[in-house]
Design an enzyme around this catalytic site. Structure first.
Site, short mmCIF file in Angstrom:
data_model
loop_
_atom_site.label_atom_id
_atom_site.label_comp_id
_atom_site.label_asym_id
_atom_site.label_seq_id
_atom_site.Cartn_x
_atom_site.Cartn_y
_atom_site.Cartn_z
N ALA A 99 -4.39 -0.10 2.59
CA ALA A 99 -5.12 -1.23 2.01
C ALA A 99 -6.60 -0.89 1.90
O ALA A 99 -7.12 -0.03 2.63
CB ALA A 99 -4.93 -2.48 2.86
N ASP A 100 -7.27 -1.58 1.00
CA ASP A 100 -8.71 -1.42 0.84
C ASP A 100 -9.29 -2.78 0.47
O ASP A 100 -8.72 -3.50 -0.34
CB ASP A 100 -9.04 -0.40 -0.25
CG ASP A 100 -10.51 -0.03 -0.25
OD1 ASP A 100 -10.92 0.80 0.58
OD2 ASP A 100 -11.27 -0.60 -1.07
N THR A 101 -10.42 -3.12 1.09
CA THR A 101 -11.06 -4.41 0.87
C THR A 101 -12.51 -4.23 0.44
O THR A 101 -13.22 -3.40 1.02
CB THR A 101 -11.02 -5.26 2.16
OG1 THR A 101 -9.66 -5.45 2.55
CG2 THR A 101 -11.66 -6.62 1.94
#
Length: 212
Positions: A89-91
């Site tokens: 995941a990447d935010t």
């Protein structure tokens, strides 16, 4: 949700391509009855100028998942890690379409918070899943709108001094003291923390893993 379709295989282990304790806790909260292996990657996080915030988190999460798959193949010396499902995941935070990543130092953290003060911004999280054996790949993202309170310079200084902003996109953590800076949110809270569980559960179901 983009997808690379293959035959569903029985998943026997989750590989979380992240060193984030928050994401580890969120995956654990799903109680999947599967072992979770943490694998931190050193994926390229270069962002191209023409990428939108949505495409940025999707591309970066896919890079992380792909890097984790390569590491598994190298470490285990076989075509793929048995029946592993890799999750990455990447935010990011975006203000008026401009991406705000993790601050380089406390001064930049304070500058970001000054820009966010009293304004609504977007938080995007991308998720990439790869079944190590079949290569079946899913990539998707979610957006949440966050409105910050008016933040005075003294409050910003005190918050930055806690150290919490240092590894957070946009220089705040909604699951910590940063929650006191937020006026309201529109959308998934867990997306702001760093892993939208509703979206992830939908993606897991495509691999035969049902949360409920």
């Amino acid at each position: 949700m983009t997808t690379n379709q293959h035959v569903i295989e029985p998943i026997s282990r989750i590989v979380l391509a992240s060193s984030s304790p928050r994401r580890k806790e969120l995956v654990a909260s799903l109680d999947l009855s599967l072992p979770v292996y943490i694998l931190s990657t050193d994926a390229d996080e270069t962002v191209l100028d023409h990428w939108t915030p949505q495409s940025t988190v999707e591309e970066l999460s896919l890079r992380k998942a792909t890097a984790a798959l390569a590491m598994l193949r190298e470490r285990e010396n076989k075509p793929a890690g048995a029946f592993d499902l890799i999750i990455a995941a990447d935010t990011i935070v975006a203000l008026d379409g401009q991406i705000l990543g993790k601050p380089r130092d406390d001064d930049e953290a304070a500058s970001m918070l000054e820009r966010l003060s009293g304004k609504q911004h977007d938080v995007f999280t991308g998720i990439a899943c790869i079944a190590a054996d079949s290569g079946k790949t899913l990539v998707a993202s979610r957006r949440t709108k966050v409105k910050m309170k008016e933040l005075g310079s003294e409050r910003i200084r005190r918050y930055v001094a806690t150290g919490e902003p240092r590894d957070k996109a946009g220089s705040y953590g909604i699951q910590g003291l940063g929650s006191t800076l937020v006026e309201e949110i529109e959308g998934c809270y867990f997306n702001v923390v760093g892993l939208p569980l509703s979206l992830l559960s939908d993606m897991l179901e495509q691999y035969g893993i049902r949360v409920l």
